[in-house]
Design a protein around this motif. Structure first.
Motif, PDB file in Angstrom:
ATOM      1  N   LEU A  77       4.978   3.827  -8.918  1.00 18.17           N
ATOM      2  CA  LEU A  77       3.590   3.794  -8.452  1.00 18.17           C
ATOM      3  C   LEU A  77       3.568   3.718  -6.934  1.00 18.17           C
ATOM      4  CD1 LEU A  77       0.508   3.487  -9.185  1.00 18.17           C
ATOM      5  CD2 LEU A  77       0.852   1.021  -8.893  1.00 18.17           C
ATOM      6  N   TYR A  78       2.814   4.615  -6.342  1.00 19.65           N
ATOM      7  CA  TYR A  78       2.533   4.546  -4.900  1.00 19.65           C
ATOM      8  C   TYR A  78       1.166   5.160  -4.678  1.00 19.65           C
ATOM      9  CZ  TYR A  78       2.919   5.627   0.148  1.00 19.65           C
ATOM     10  OH  TYR A  78       2.690   5.750   1.511  1.00 19.65           O
ATOM     11  N   ARG A  79       0.169   4.268  -4.584  1.00 16.25           N
ATOM     12  CA  ARG A  79      -1.194   4.707  -4.301  1.00 16.25           C
ATOM     13  C   ARG A  79      -1.607   4.089  -2.970  1.00 16.25           C
ATOM     14  NH1 ARG A  79      -4.271   6.891  -8.759  1.00 16.25           N
ATOM     15  NH2 ARG A  79      -6.165   5.688  -8.326  1.00 16.25           N
ATOM     16  N   ARG A  80      -2.003   4.965  -2.047  1.00 17.75           N
ATOM     17  CA  ARG A  80      -2.377   4.522  -0.697  1.00 17.75           C
ATOM     18  C   ARG A  80      -3.862   4.744  -0.474  1.00 17.75           C
ATOM     19  NH1 ARG A  80       1.080   5.687   4.671  1.00 17.75           N
ATOM     20  NH2 ARG A  80       1.705   3.538   4.195  1.00 17.75           N
ATOM     21  N   TYR A 107     -11.019   1.538  13.908  1.00 23.31           N
ATOM     22  CA  TYR A 107     -10.118   0.839  13.002  1.00 23.31           C
ATOM     23  C   TYR A 107      -9.667   1.769  11.874  1.00 23.31           C
ATOM     24  CZ  TYR A 107     -12.579  -3.088  15.203  1.00 23.31           C
ATOM     25  OH  TYR A 107     -13.148  -3.944  16.113  1.00 23.31           O
ATOM     26  N   ILE A 108      -8.378   1.677  11.543  1.00 23.77           N
ATOM     27  CA  ILE A 108      -7.811   2.351  10.370  1.00 23.77           C
ATOM     28  C   ILE A 108      -7.218   1.273   9.477  1.00 23.77           C
ATOM     29  CG2 ILE A 108      -6.131   4.013   9.506  1.00 23.77           C
ATOM     30  CD1 ILE A 108      -8.243   5.346  11.209  1.00 23.77           C
ATOM     31  N   ILE A 109      -7.573   1.303   8.198  1.00 23.86           N
ATOM     32  CA  ILE A 109      -7.064   0.339   7.221  1.00 23.86           C
ATOM     33  C   ILE A 109      -6.237   1.095   6.176  1.00 23.86           C
ATOM     34  CG2 ILE A 109      -7.653  -1.465   5.566  1.00 23.86           C
ATOM     35  CD1 ILE A 109      -8.613  -2.085   8.378  1.00 23.86           C
ATOM     36  N   LEU A 110      -5.039   0.574   5.895  1.00 21.77           N
ATOM     37  CA  LEU A 110      -4.200   1.106   4.823  1.00 21.77           C
ATOM     38  C   LEU A 110      -3.951  -0.001   3.804  1.00 21.77           C
ATOM     39  CD1 LEU A 110      -1.459   2.876   6.982  1.00 21.77           C
ATOM     40  CD2 LEU A 110      -3.412   3.990   5.888  1.00 21.77           C
ATOM     41  N   TYR A 111      -4.068   0.340   2.527  1.00 22.17           N
ATOM     42  CA  TYR A 111      -3.771  -0.616   1.452  1.00 22.17           C
ATOM     43  C   TYR A 111      -2.888   0.116   0.456  1.00 22.17           C
ATOM     44  CZ  TYR A 111      -4.602  -3.943  -2.396  1.00 22.17           C
ATOM     45  OH  TYR A 111      -4.467  -4.860  -3.416  1.00 22.17           O
ATOM     46  N   ASP A 112      -1.638  -0.361   0.340  1.00 20.44           N
ATOM     47  CA  ASP A 112      -0.633   0.324  -0.479  1.00 20.44           C
ATOM     48  C   ASP A 112      -0.328  -0.469  -1.744  1.00 20.44           C
ATOM     49  OD1 ASP A 112      -0.182   2.423   1.425  1.00 20.44           O
ATOM     50  OD2 ASP A 112       0.959   0.990   2.635  1.00 20.44           O
ATOM     51  N   GLU A 113      -0.425   0.209  -2.889  1.00 23.27           N
ATOM     52  CA  GLU A 113      -0.025  -0.360  -4.172  1.00 23.27           C
ATOM     53  C   GLU A 113       1.306   0.273  -4.566  1.00 23.27           C
ATOM     54  OE1 GLU A 113      -3.296  -0.735  -7.162  1.00 23.27           O
ATOM     55  OE2 GLU A 113      -4.322   0.609  -5.773  1.00 23.27           O
ATOM     56  N   LEU A 114       2.339  -0.556  -4.757  1.00 22.74           N
ATOM     57  CA  LEU A 114       3.700  -0.066  -4.933  1.00 22.74           C
ATOM     58  C   LEU A 114       4.367  -0.728  -6.138  1.00 22.74           C
ATOM     59  CD1 LEU A 114       4.600  -0.472  -1.173  1.00 22.74           C
ATOM     60  CD2 LEU A 114       4.240   1.729  -2.313  1.00 22.74           C
ATOM     61  N   GLU A 115       5.044   0.079  -6.953  1.00 23.05           N
ATOM     62  CA  GLU A 115       5.820  -0.443  -8.070  1.00 23.05           C
ATOM     63  C   GLU A 115       7.049   0.420  -8.274  1.00 23.05           C
ATOM     64  OE1 GLU A 115       3.672  -0.993 -11.713  1.00 23.05           O
ATOM     65  OE2 GLU A 115       1.949  -1.939 -10.707  1.00 23.05           O
ATOM     66  N   ALA A 116       8.116  -0.197  -8.799  1.00 19.01           N
ATOM     67  CA  ALA A 116       9.351   0.520  -9.118  1.00 19.01           C
ATOM     68  C   ALA A 116       9.937  -0.046 -10.409  1.00 19.01           C
ATOM     69  CB  ALA A 116      10.349   0.406  -7.973  1.00 19.01           C
ATOM     70  N   LYS A 117      10.932   0.623 -10.930  1.00 17.81           N
ATOM     71  CA  LYS A 117      11.570   0.171 -12.166  1.00 17.81           C
ATOM     72  C   LYS A 117      12.414  -1.080 -11.949  1.00 17.81           C
ATOM     73  CE  LYS A 117      11.813   4.859 -14.072  1.00 17.81           C
ATOM     74  NZ  LYS A 117      12.706   5.969 -14.490  1.00 17.81           N
ATOM     75  N   LYS A 118      12.793  -1.297 -10.695  1.00 20.21           N
ATOM     76  CA  LYS A 118      13.617  -2.449 -10.356  1.00 20.21           C
ATOM     77  C   LYS A 118      13.199  -2.928  -8.961  1.00 20.21           C
ATOM     78  CE  LYS A 118      17.166   0.577  -8.373  1.00 20.21           C
ATOM     79  NZ  LYS A 118      16.858   0.250  -6.966  1.00 20.21           N
ATOM     80  N   PRO A 119      13.611  -4.112  -8.551  1.00 15.04           N
ATOM     81  CA  PRO A 119      13.267  -4.548  -7.191  1.00 15.04           C
ATOM     82  C   PRO A 119      13.874  -3.632  -6.136  1.00 15.04           C
ATOM     83  CG  PRO A 119      13.962  -6.414  -8.531  1.00 15.04           C
ATOM     84  CD  PRO A 119      14.270  -5.179  -9.332  1.00 15.04           C
ATOM     85  N   PHE A 145       4.823  -4.514  -5.081  1.00 13.92           N
ATOM     86  CA  PHE A 145       4.562  -4.945  -3.715  1.00 13.92           C
ATOM     87  C   PHE A 145       3.280  -4.311  -3.213  1.00 13.92           C
ATOM     88  CE2 PHE A 145       5.531  -5.519   0.858  1.00 13.92           C
ATOM     89  CZ  PHE A 145       5.893  -6.862   0.822  1.00 13.92           C
ATOM     90  N   ARG A 146       2.695  -4.972  -2.204  1.00 12.07           N
ATOM     91  CA  ARG A 146       1.494  -4.420  -1.557  1.00 12.07           C
ATOM     92  C   ARG A 146       1.565  -4.660  -0.062  1.00 12.07           C
ATOM     93  NH1 ARG A 146      -2.231  -6.904  -5.987  1.00 12.07           N
ATOM     94  NH2 ARG A 146      -1.841  -5.430  -7.673  1.00 12.07           N
ATOM     95  N   TYR A 147       1.082  -3.668   0.664  1.00 10.20           N
ATOM     96  CA  TYR A 147       0.938  -3.777   2.113  1.00 10.20           C
ATOM     97  C   TYR A 147      -0.534  -3.643   2.486  1.00 10.20           C
ATOM     98  CZ  TYR A 147       5.904  -3.127   3.447  1.00 10.20           C
ATOM     99  OH  TYR A 147       7.249  -3.269   3.664  1.00 10.20           O
ATOM    100  N   LEU A 148      -0.942  -4.408   3.490  1.00  8.19           N
ATOM    101  CA  LEU A 148      -2.215  -4.168   4.169  1.00  8.19           C
ATOM    102  C   LEU A 148      -1.890  -3.891   5.634  1.00  8.19           C
ATOM    103  CD1 LEU A 148      -5.393  -4.231   4.203  1.00  8.19           C
ATOM    104  CD2 LEU A 148      -5.133  -6.567   5.099  1.00  8.19           C
ATOM    105  N   THR A 165      -8.506  -8.820   0.605  1.00  2.88           N
ATOM    106  CA  THR A 165      -7.526  -7.978  -0.085  1.00  2.88           C
ATOM    107  C   THR A 165      -6.584  -8.835  -0.902  1.00  2.88           C
ATOM    108  OG1 THR A 165      -5.849  -6.278   0.224  1.00  2.88           O
ATOM    109  CG2 THR A 165      -5.934  -7.997   1.878  1.00  2.88           C
ATOM    110  N   GLN A 166      -6.201  -8.349  -2.048  1.00  4.17           N
ATOM    111  CA  GLN A 166      -5.242  -9.045  -2.899  1.00  4.17           C
ATOM    112  C   GLN A 166      -3.856  -8.460  -2.623  1.00  4.17           C
ATOM    113  OE1 GLN A 166      -3.415 -11.398  -4.504  1.00  4.17           O
ATOM    114  NE2 GLN A 166      -5.430 -11.844  -5.460  1.00  4.17           N
ATOM    115  N   LEU A 167      -2.982  -9.287  -1.993  1.00  5.27           N
ATOM    116  CA  LEU A 167      -1.638  -8.835  -1.652  1.00  5.27           C
ATOM    117  C   LEU A 167      -0.581  -9.318  -2.638  1.00  5.27           C
ATOM    118  CD1 LEU A 167      -1.653  -9.150   2.241  1.00  5.27           C
ATOM    119  CD2 LEU A 167      -1.854  -7.089   0.843  1.00  5.27           C
ATOM    120  N   ASP A 168      -0.958 -10.187  -3.552  1.00  6.46           N
ATOM    121  CA  ASP A 168      -0.036 -10.593  -4.609  1.00  6.46           C
ATOM    122  C   ASP A 168      -0.007  -9.487  -5.659  1.00  6.46           C
ATOM    123  OD1 ASP A 168       1.347 -11.684  -6.716  1.00  6.46           O
ATOM    124  OD2 ASP A 168       0.351 -13.627  -6.634  1.00  6.46           O
TER     125      ASP A 168
END
Length: 891
Positions: free
Chosen positions: A669-672, A681-693, A783-786, A820-823
């Motif tokens: 998963l990688y949705r930006r 202002y530019i805001i980026l919010y990244d939703e990230l997932e992988a099969k392993k850490p 993981f998530r980035y803001l 934003t929810q970063l957890d």
């Protein structure tokens, strides 16, 4: 036939908006194959026309035809010419009702040149080896024609097109019918008069000789580099010797002055005597240019040739035309975009074919093939949105063919190809992606060569204005003329087109784009453009998010979910590196890869090079103070699978392994989410997932500025500034776990200008170092980035942390409040509010209170924009929308 293309997605219910799912997940290995791997249309889809083109995978009689393209080191399948096809189409599975049967053909496309009745249609295709009658038939496929398309005009059958070519010379551009009108219509045309004066001087130039156009030392170069250098030494020779012939022919048609056609003859005979297999004119570009310009003269100067001279011209034209054509059927039409052919040699062959169609019997087959492929495939690297997947720099290389083939096939078919939806939308794509006095999207091969609008783009846009009635296009051209008047002097590649379409009485209405939406989505090629002020992009802020359904095919790059930020007409954040060759070490290890773009690496590994490494734009919203885009690059990561690209690595003894930045990282998963807010202002919010850490690295590149890291007391936050004379730029990156930052000015692979690439002034380009920042997490499966980027004339704002409650951050920057929810173990959420500007954006399951009222989205996990416009609430809600290729071309 094995179905190798699987597309699974959550079906959207059209009967009940409230029951729709906001999110779509694609599981297809690719959306566009390098060559066609599945038939179209199938599975009962409703086609967007009343006369679809039927497409299918080609065969050599035993196996599916694989990827081969002009100029490639991959050898051509020797059996591709041994097959013939036939198509059957009917309104019943037994093929008895309303039956349509094709003739035998050697290519794997069948455009329907007749409107189909509304309802369900069934079709199949068969193939047999030449000389046999043993047919193998495909399964039966079906599709639906909607009644709303019943009255749409369709292109005529090829027999009608060929019949319209049956006339005396000159056939090109319908001159045997419109020649007198062309002459009279341009008598007072200043451009025509300018060309005639230019042709007067041209006749004084000496005849060219066969020699390199530039000398480059090959000492110490490897065999592949030597080959490319030799090609570059002669690159452009065909145009150099051929273009004068074209201009002299046009001067003759404008004046009827025989001096021009006789000098064109002198020059044509000079290159006619050059060795077609010699270094100067044997490669596809040079030979094609010679073919085209010999044909220009042969067609227009036919009456000035003796029978012996005619035979010699026909022999040379036929030789060069066959050299192109013999490698096309059962190969070229299948390719996602065989660049050299679509860019140049298809136009060369078409002009050569029309010039000799009544004297060379094979020419009717050549024209048939080209017309059928054009009808079925144009535009190859777009669908309807007007965009071009490889980026604007390589779009330029296609301009002449797009213009002149549309004119040529329009002359013979009666179809106005400039009214195609893609053509009508192209001016808007160009306007949003490359405003008249600003920078471009900074993606794809050679993007660095167009820091501003170049002459090719200017000429193309002006040419389009002759056939497309669009007031914003007219404004666009006017603005370019004000800033770059030098682009519109002398002769250029689009002069004939303007002369052919000259209307002395035309009056153009020009409208500024200031009231156009600030954001526009180009879903087919995966781009969202967001502008603070589109009419003054050279003074304001613009940003782009790219996520491309074509993947990194051709001249495209592995840049899914990459962002570009332009400020005051210059690229601030964008791609980095230099184009010196299609696939040298710097290209394959840096410039073409995700390492060079403002996107994310997983365990230092980037996205797949090839069609398999695709992304797509899922959502976009245009507001007054908030612009929004959502890209999905969940399918972009993993091992490179494209045989074409694996071969390119092999050619220069490279392995696309983890040590070189490629391989399976397990990203699922990688949705930006990207927002551009009023105030810089530019805001980026990244939703990230992988099969392993994995260690997630969010990257930032500044091709024309310096990056400097800033100290921070919070281990979960990293900051840096960009040192530029454009203004003040700061970047703050937040997460719910510790982050590490690395700032440097090195490439992953050193950029060396071994091919002596020139800049716009003709000087050898200096491949300077550029600055990069990578911010990396600890190993995390989710993981998530803001990211908050500020671009200001004055000082940047201090970001205040209002609260941090179990990963739910609340920040204040200027008048903007951000939640934003970063957890990443909790549902995603992002909310941006400006009470002063009365604007709110919300994504996810955060509670929404706006102007004292609570709001609930109609669909869970949608993206919601609320803005007050005067006293009225403007409410926009967006959910995932598939690009056309996923809606229609699936199996």
């Amino acid at each position: 036939m094995k179905n190798i293309y699987l597309l699974a997605f959550i079906t959207l219910t059209i009967t009940s908006f409230a029951q729709q799912s906001a999110t779509i997940k694609l599981t297809a290995e690719k959306l566009h194959g390098r060559v066609r791997e599945w038939p179209y249309p199938v599975n009962g889809i409703t086609v967007p026309t009343n006369a679809p083109a039927l497409l299918w995978p080609a065969t050599n009689g035993t196996n599916m035809v694989k990827s081969m393209e002009t100029g490639s080191e991959v050898p051509e399948d020797p059996n591709i010419g041994n097959v013939r096809y036939q198509v059957m189409l009917a309104t019943d599975k037994d093929f008895k009702n309303n039956l349509i049967t094709s003739g035998l053909q050697s290519w794997a496309v069948y455009p329907l040149h007749q409107p189909l009745r509304a309802g369900r249609w069934y079709w199949k295709y068969g193939f047999a080896l030449k000389g046999t009658n043993q047919w193998t038939w495909s399964p039966i496929y079906d599709f639906i024609v909607d009644a709303k398309h019943a009255n749409e005009k369709v292109s005529p059958p090829v027999a009608d097109v060929i019949k319209r070519n049956e006339g005396p010379h000159p056939n090109l551009w319908n001159m045997n019918k419109i020649g007198e009108e062309f002459y009279r219509n341009n008598l007072q045309n200043p451009e025509a008069q300018k060309l005639v004066k230019y042709a007067e001087k041209l006749m004084l130039d000496p005849l060219p000789v066969e020699k390199p156009r530039r000398i480059i030392d090959t000492v110490g170069k490897n065999p592949l580099e030597k080959k490319k250098i030799i090609e570059w030494m002669y690159h452009g020779f065909g145009d150099m010797v051929g273009t004068p012939i074209r201009n002299l022919v046009i001067a003759y048609q404008l004046t009827k002055d025989k001096r021009f056609i006789l000098d064109a003859k002198r020059r044509a005979i000079n290159i006619l005597n050059m060795d077609p297999n010699g270094l100067t004119t044997r490669d596809d570009f040079n030979s094609g240019a010679v073919l085209e310009n010999l044909s220009w003269f042969y067609d227009a100067g036919y009456d000035f040739l003796s029978p012996e001279e005619r035979e010699k011209f026909k022999e040379n034209i036929t030789f060069r035309a066959k050299r192109i054509y013999n490698h096309l059927p059962n190969r070229f039409e299948l390719h996602v975009s065989d660049n050299h052919v679509w860019q140049i040699t298809l136009r060369n062959l078409a002009i050569g074919t029309v010039a000799v169609i009544n004297e060379v019997p094979e020419a009717k087959e050549w024209l048939t093939y080209m017309y059928e492929v054009w009808s079925a495939r144009f535009p190859v690297l777009g669908t309807t949105d007007g965009g071009w997947h490889e980026g604007n720099a390589y779009f330029v290389v296609n301009f002449r063919s797009n213009i002149y083939l549309s004119q040529l096939f329009g002359d013979f078919s009666g179809i106005d190809y400039f009214k195609l939806p893609w053509m009508q939308n192209t001016p808007m794509y160009m306007l949003y992606s490359h405003p008249p006095t600003s920078a471009s999207t900074a993606i794809g091969d050679m993007w660095e060569n167009i820091p501003k609008i170049n002459k090719g783009e200017a000429g193309y846009l002006e040419a389009l204005s002759y056939r497309i009635d669009n007031p914003y296009l007219n404004w666009y051209v006017d603005e370019i003329k004000k800033t770059f008047p030098q682009y519109f002097t002398g002769t250029d590649d689009f002069l004939l087109f303007r002369l052919l379409n000259n209307n002395p009485n035309r009056k153009l209405i020009s409208t500024s784009p200031e009231k156009l939406p600030k954001t526009r989505k180009f879903a087919d090629i995966g781009l969202v453009a967001m502008h603070e002020d589109l009419s003054n992009a050279d003074k304001t802020l613009s940003s782009y998010l790219t996520s491309n359904p074509f993947g990194s095919s051709g001249h495209g790059h592995a840049s899914q979910n990459a962002f570009t930020i332009n400020y005051k007409g210059t690229v601030l954040f964008g791609g980095t590196g230099y184009y010196s060759n299609f696939s040298d070490r710097h290209n394959l290890l840096d410039y073409r890869t995700s390492r060079a773009y403002n996107t994310i690496l997983a365990d230092s590994l980037g996205q797949k090079i090839g069609e398999e490494g695709y992304g797509w734009i899922a959502r976009a919203i245009s507001g007054k103070h908030i612009q929004y885009a959502l890209g999905d690059a969940s399918n972009a990561y993993g091992d490179i699978k494209s045989e074409f690209w694996l071969d390119r690595f092999k050619q220069i003894d490279l392995e696309p392994n983890k040590a070189n930045g490629f391989g399976e990282s397990g990203v699922t998963l990688y949705r930006r989410h990207m927002l551009q807010l009023t105030g810089g202002y530019i805001i980026l919010y990244d939703e990230l997932e992988a099969k392993k850490p994995v260690k997630w690295t969010t990257q930032f590149h500044t091709p024309y500025a310096t990056i400097e890291a800033q100290k921070t007391e919070n281990p979960n936050q990293q900051n840096f500034i960009v040192k530029t004379n454009l203004g003040n730029v700061s970047t703050n990156v937040f997460a719910s776990a510790p982050l590490n930052i690395v700032v440097h000015d090195k490439f992953a692979e050193t950029a060396v200008n071994w091919n002596n690439v020139n800049d716009a002034d003709g000087k050898i380009k200096d491949f300077k170092l550029q600055w990069h920042a990578g911010i990396t997490s600890e190993p995390k499966q989710k993981f998530r980035y803001l990211t908050i980027i500020q671009v200001k004339d004055g000082k940047t704002e201090i970001i205040k942390t209002i609260s941090n409650n179990n990963g739910l951050f609340q920040l204040q920057i200027g008048d903007w409040e951000i939640k934003t929810q970063l957890d990443a173990e909790k549902p995603a959420g992002l909310q941006v509010l400006n009470k002063t500007l009365k604007s709110l954006f919300s994504y996810g399951n955060l509670s929404i209170n706006f102007q004292g009222k609570n709001y609930v989205p109609k669909i869970k996990d949608s993206s919601l924009l609320l803005e007050m416009k005067d006293s009225k609430l403007d409410k926009q809600e967006a959910i995932d929308e598939l690009p056309d290729v996923a809606n229609y071309d699936k199996n």
